[in-house]
Design an enzyme around this catalytic site. Structure first.
Site, short mmCIF file in Angstrom:
data_model
loop_
_atom_site.label_atom_id
_atom_site.label_comp_id
_atom_site.label_asym_id
_atom_site.label_seq_id
_atom_site.Cartn_x
_atom_site.Cartn_y
_atom_site.Cartn_z
N GLU A 166 0.80 -1.22 0.00
CA GLU A 166 0.00 0.00 0.00
C GLU A 166 0.84 1.28 0.00
O GLU A 166 0.79 2.06 0.96
CB GLU A 166 -0.96 0.00 1.20
CG GLU A 166 -1.90 -1.17 1.23
CD GLU A 166 -3.02 -1.02 2.26
OE1 GLU A 166 -3.00 -0.05 3.05
OE2 GLU A 166 -3.93 -1.88 2.27
N GLU A 365 -4.88 -8.82 1.12
CA GLU A 365 -5.55 -8.49 2.39
C GLU A 365 -7.03 -8.32 2.16
O GLU A 365 -7.45 -7.66 1.21
CB GLU A 365 -5.05 -7.16 2.98
CG GLU A 365 -3.70 -7.19 3.61
CD GLU A 365 -3.30 -5.85 4.23
OE1 GLU A 365 -4.20 -5.08 4.64
OE2 GLU A 365 -2.10 -5.60 4.29
C1 FCB Z 1 -4.26 -2.03 5.55
C2 FCB Z 1 -2.85 -2.30 6.05
C3 FCB Z 1 -2.78 -3.33 7.14
C4 FCB Z 1 -3.94 -3.23 8.10
C5 FCB Z 1 -5.25 -3.17 7.37
C6 FCB Z 1 -6.46 -3.10 8.27
O1 FCB Z 1 -4.33 -0.73 5.08
O2 FCB Z 1 -2.05 -2.74 4.99
O3 FCB Z 1 -1.53 -3.20 7.77
O4 FCB Z 1 -3.75 -2.19 8.96
O5 FCB Z 1 -5.27 -2.08 6.51
#
Ligand code: FCB
Length: 464
Positions: A166, A365
């Site tokens: 990110e 994620e």
């Molecule tokens: C993302 C991050 C991760 C975590 C999630 C909830 O933005 O990559 O580290 O904090 O959100």
């Protein structure tokens, strides 16, 4: 009721990040990172929480690996803390740091779990921030050196590499609105930071290919910004707001990474903030390295529109867009206040596949924070997190629909394996499929952990 089956090649696992779980911040020769400084600065993190101890994973990693093994995880995505490898961000690698990750990786391999290693999940060595941080071009060169040290040590045993997690958050929350470390609020610095992260990626990929096993998969993970129309907003304003979000939120990375150039509308939108003199001739070619897949982190959607009156340049996460306003969409919401919109995950995957058909995708994620409750009966602790199970079921189903629509989706890593330090929210938000008691460090597999375990075991998902 229907039963969905996932292809046998589809990898299901879970994810964490170094600063969020490790603790042990003064051990093994680790240097300070910007997140140590930021979390120790009063008022920056809820409740004054820091990652000093976090999940104490630095000491408990073997037990944590046993738990992963119990759940049958096929892959585990973790990040490497740059300040464990280079305490001041430059120079010879710190052997103790490399050994820690080598132990972790070998422990994963011994348990049949594929390591997915991220090189940068936001913990920049503080010394590099003191020298100017990501707005400085030199940081990109330092990153490529760091990447080479890590891959030289682990490239024979890690087959999946991610350069950045990110970069949008790291650049625009770190340097744009100051919500994340290092807490600077300067639109021009944020844009320079974004470019230097792209450049760092472009310089690191050939190093990874040079030093890793030839079969290595190299990737980068982005958080893209899917938006929804707001019913009350005129269509042209809505389209313009969405275009701007896609320019400075998504295409600032996607276009140079996958097409080899920054888009004209992005340069235009941001011309009042910076002259882009940090973009040197040849940079876009350097950034445009072939990757083996794109990591997608997805949680939620937002509604966007232009504020009634556009004002002067605001300090914020969207430099160049003073009139842009984010509007909360209808619920239900998670504990982060993020709306739950699984359909947008399917659409996002399909749209990425349509735009970049040669780039395989992986959900690196997805998950949800909810205020869990621990119940104990006959000495057995249980967390019945049915809201998280429902969230995951709906998003796995969305991923399945995307596969059926032809998306080359390689896998799905649930955020997060453990409850952990949720950045500026500290320990107040729980994303884990395994609960962590921060006083005793006890781990309790939540119902969502059992859900993921069953999914991996059966490869099937029941949906209504
Ligand atoms: C993302 C991050 C991760 C975590 C999630 C909830 O933005 O990559 O580290 O904090 O959100």
């Amino acid at each position: 009721m229907a039963t969905l089956r996932f292809p046998s090649s589809f990898v299901i696992g879970s994810a964490t990040a170094s600063y969020q779980i490790e603790g042990g911040v003064h051990e093994g020769g680790r240097g300070p990172s910007i997140w140590d400084t930021f979390s120790h600065t009063p008022g920056r993190v809820e409740n004054g929480d820091t990652g000093d101890v976090a999940d104490d994973h630095y000491h408990r990693w073997q037990d944590d690996l046993d738990l992963m093994s119990e759940l049958g995880l096929q892959a585990y995505r973790f990040s490497i803390a740059w300040p464990r490898i280079q305490p001041t961000g430059a120079g010879a690698p710190n052997q103790t740091g490399l050994d820690f990750y080598r132990g972790l990786v070998d422990g994963l391999l011994a348990r049949g779990i594929a390591p997915v290693a991220t090189l940068y999940h936001w913990d920049l060595p503080q010394a590099l921030e003191d020298a100017g941080g990501w707005p400085e071009r030199d940081t990109a060169l330092r990153f490529a050196e760091y990447a080479a040290h890590v891959v030289e040590a682990l490239g024979d045993r890690v087959h999946t590499w991610t350069t950045f997690n990110e970069p949008w958050c790291a650049a625009f929350l770190g340097y744009g609105n100051g919500m994340h470390a290092p807490g600077r609020a300067d639109g021009a610095a944020a844009l320079a930071a974004a470019h230097h992260m792209n450049l760092a990626h472009g310089l690191a990929v050939p190093e990874i290919r040079r030093l890793a096993d030839p079969s290595a998969q190299v990737s980068i993970t982005l958080n893209l910004h899917p938006t929804r129309e707001l019913p009350s907003t005129p269509a042209d304003e809505s389209a313009e707001a969405r275009r701007r979000v896609s320019a400075v939120g998504d295409r600032i990375f996607l276009s140079p990474l996958l097409r080899g150039h920054y888009d004209a509308d992005l340069l235009d939108d941001t011309s009042g903030v910076t002259d882009w003199s940090f973009l040197h001739a040849g940079d876009e070619q350097l950034i445009h390295q072939p990757i083996d897949f794109l990591g997608v982190n997805y949680y939620s959607t937002s509604g966007v529109r232009f504020a009634a009156a556009s004002g002067p340049e605001r300090v914020g996460a969207w430099p160049g867009d003073p009139a842009l306003e984010f509007v909360r969409l209808p619920g239900p919401y998670t504990d982060m206040g993020w709306n739950i919109d699984p359909g947008a995950l399917e659409e996002l995957l399909v749209s990425l596949h349509d735009q970049y058909p040669d780039v395989p995708l992986m959900i690196t994620e997805n998950g949800a924070a909810f205020p869990d409750v621990v119940e104990r009966a006959d000495g057995v602790a249980r967390v019945e997190d049915s809201d998280r199970v429902d969230y995951l079921r709906a998003h796995f189903a969305a991923a399945h629909r995307a596969i059926e629509r032809g998306v080359d989706l390689r896998g799905y890593l649930v955020w997060s394996f453990l409850d952990n330090f949720e950045w500026s929210f500290g320990f107040s938000k729980r994303f884990g499929i395994v609960r962590v008691d921060y006083d005793s460090q006890e781990r309790i597999v939540k119902d969502s952990g059992r859900f993921v375990q069953r999914l991996i075991e059966t490869r099937t998902l029941d949906v209504d």
